[in-house]
Design an enzyme around this catalytic site. Structure first.
Site, PDB file in Angstrom:
ATOM      1  N   HIS A   1       0.821  -1.222   0.000  1.00  0.00           N
ATOM      2  CA  HIS A   1       0.000   0.000   0.000  1.00  0.00           C
ATOM      3  C   HIS A   1       0.858   1.276   0.000  1.00  0.00           C
ATOM      4  CE1 HIS A   1      -4.164  -1.675   0.582  1.00  0.00           C
ATOM      5  NE2 HIS A   1      -3.426  -2.744   0.802  1.00  0.00           N
TER       6      HIS A   1
ATOM      7  N   GLY B   1      -5.009 -12.054  -5.833  1.00  0.00           N
ATOM      8  CA  GLY B   1      -4.200 -10.863  -5.557  1.00  0.00           C
ATOM      9  C   GLY B   1      -2.990 -10.790  -6.471  1.00  0.00           C
TER      10      GLY B   1
ATOM     11  N   SER C   1      -4.883  -9.867 -11.781  1.00  0.00           N
ATOM     12  CA  SER C   1      -5.511 -10.362 -12.991  1.00  0.00           C
ATOM     13  C   SER C   1      -6.190  -9.209 -13.744  1.00  0.00           C
ATOM     14  CB  SER C   1      -6.518 -11.430 -12.581  1.00  0.00           C
ATOM     15  OG  SER C   1      -7.329 -11.751 -13.627  1.00  0.00           O
ATOM     16  N   SER C   2      -6.836  -8.308 -13.008  1.00  0.00           N
ATOM     17  CA  SER C   2      -7.559  -7.234 -13.698  1.00  0.00           C
ATOM     18  C   SER C   2      -6.588  -6.272 -14.388  1.00  0.00           C
ATOM     19  CB  SER C   2      -8.510  -6.495 -12.749  1.00  0.00           C
ATOM     20  OG  SER C   2      -7.812  -5.927 -11.684  1.00  0.00           O
TER      21      SER C   2
ATOM     22  N   ASP D   1       0.042  -2.158  -9.981  1.00  0.00           N
ATOM     23  CA  ASP D   1      -0.289  -3.358 -10.762  1.00  0.00           C
ATOM     24  C   ASP D   1      -0.059  -3.117 -12.253  1.00  0.00           C
ATOM     25  OD1 ASP D   1      -1.103  -3.982  -8.252  1.00  0.00           O
ATOM     26  OD2 ASP D   1      -3.236  -3.960  -8.672  1.00  0.00           O
TER      27      ASP D   1
END
Ligand code: GLA
Length: 390
Positions: free
Chosen positions: A38, A128, A131-132, A176
């Site tokens: 984070h 986690g 994938s998106s 990501d």
């Protein structure tokens, strides 16, 4: 399924559904977050790696208006238009692609219409492993190729993140998408989310990562992710009032300044900030340790990171704690939850020669506690790419 097989299957499914070869094919990987939890949306650094699992995205032109999108895994086809920001009703997964096409269209000022698309992925959903983001980036690369244009890679990452914010509702950072784009074969990416610079951090060749997935349902969209982000911003605002220099993000607060001032800010926000400020410090220490070959010490930082997730950020869960304890007992060099948390998977860092034995021991120890995890050996891999004409 390896990358080549996946690409082959995606193309075959495209031809079967739409009756023609794709004109554009792209691949984008998922990622593991090795250290720096984070920290991205707090303008901090992260060590991550793109992985050998990802999404393949195929496109061919069509005479029909609109976009048709086949998800090979679920065997469903969604149809949508990219001229409005409405979500695609009934097909949650289609929104990641619609969002990307929508923002690329807006950025280029060019129509995106009349396309048949197919995607297939090898990343376990909800683990986690981003994938998106892999889907977003693969869609972006494929559509840019068919439009015969390019956009700066960092801008592609930002456009994909906007899709995630507005179409999926997660106010994620850039980690990501950035990792999926800038992945390095056999290397970690040391990224700085203030300057948006990335550099390589090479681990010794005999070090690898296991992803240990206890299969707990994980979706950042309905997790407290956005709430955690707000608490970090609240802590930064309150610390800005107390410190003699500008603070625009928690990145600007040193561990010493934090300790001297934490009792004067909201106690709940201070706990979240303790995690972030500790993580930023751990990434900086970790980069030095990797440089000096101190792999054992680096592994300890991974365990410390997980402990801070448990105590300060409260984004772990009992299953992930069991996995991390099992990894420690099984002889992993380090282990921690990887990614947003609130479910998902953990990573364990191991010597390659011990990977199999450690993995088996983790499985046995977890089974004794009622969990049957899936263990995947991960190879740090190159970032997104278009696939040359076959
Ligand atoms: C998710 C988000 C990232 C990052 C991580 C936690 O993966 O999408 O932007 O915040 O969680 O480090």
């Amino acid at each position: 399924m390896n990358k080549d097989t996946l690409i082959h299957k995606a193309i075959a499914a495209h031809v079967e559904k739409f009756g023609k070869q794709p004109e554009s094919v792209a691949w984008a990987p998922g990622r593991i977050e090795v250290l720096g939890n984070h920290t991205d949306y707090n303008a901090g650094p992260v060590l991550s790696a793109a992985i050998n699992l990802g999404h393949c995205f195929c496109i061919s032109r069509s005479n029909q208006p609109g976009i048709r999108l086949l998800a090979v895994d679920v065997g469903q086809t969604a149809s949508f238009d990219t001229s409005d920001a409405e979500k695609v009703p009934g097909f949650g997964w289609a929104n990641y692609v619609k969002g990307v096409f929508y923002f690329i269209r807006e950025h280029l000022g060019e129509k995106i219409d009349g396309l048949d698309c197919t995607f297939l992925g090898s990343i376990p959903m909800g683990a986690g492993l981003s994938s998106s983001a892999a889907l977003e980036v693969a869609a972006a690369y494929a559509v840019l190729k068919i439009l015969d244009t390019t956009i700066d890679k960092k801008e592609i990452a930002r456009l994909c993140r906007r899709a995630e914010h507005q179409f999926a509702g997660t106010n994620c950072g850039l980690l990501d998408q950035f990792s999926s784009i800038f992945g390095l074969e056999h290397g970690l990416i040391h990224s700085d989310f203030r300057t948006l610079e990335g550099s390589a951090a090479s681990l010794p060749e005999d070090i690898e990562f296991l992803v240990v997935n206890p299969h707990i349902k994980h979706s950042l969209a309905d997790s407290p992710y956005n709430e955690r982000r707000e608490r970090c911003e609240q802590a930064a605002e309150q610390l800005a009032e107390l410190l003699p220099h500008p603070v625009t993000a928690l990145r600007d607060v040193s561990p010493e300044e934090f300790e001297a001032n934490r009792s004067q800010i909201d106690a709940g926000a201070a706990k979240r900030a303790a995690h972030i400020i500790g993580e930023i410090d751990r990434v900086e220490q970790g980069v030095e340790q990797i440089r000096n070959g101190q792999i054992k010490a680096f592994g300890q930082l991974l365990f410390e990171s997980h402990q801070s997730s448990v105590e300060n950020f409260e984004n772990s869960c009992p299953e992930l704690d069991i996995v991390v304890d099992a990894a420690r007992e099984a002889g992993a060099l380090g282990a921690r939850l990887s990614g947003g948390g609130f479910g998902g998977a953990a990573i364990a860092m191991v010597h390659s020669s011990e990977a199999k034995a450690v993995g088996e021991k983790i499985t046995a120890l977890c089974r004794a506690k009622g969990i049957s995890p899936e263990i995947i050996e991960i190879t740090p891999s190159a970032g997104a790419m278009t696939i040359p004409d076959r």
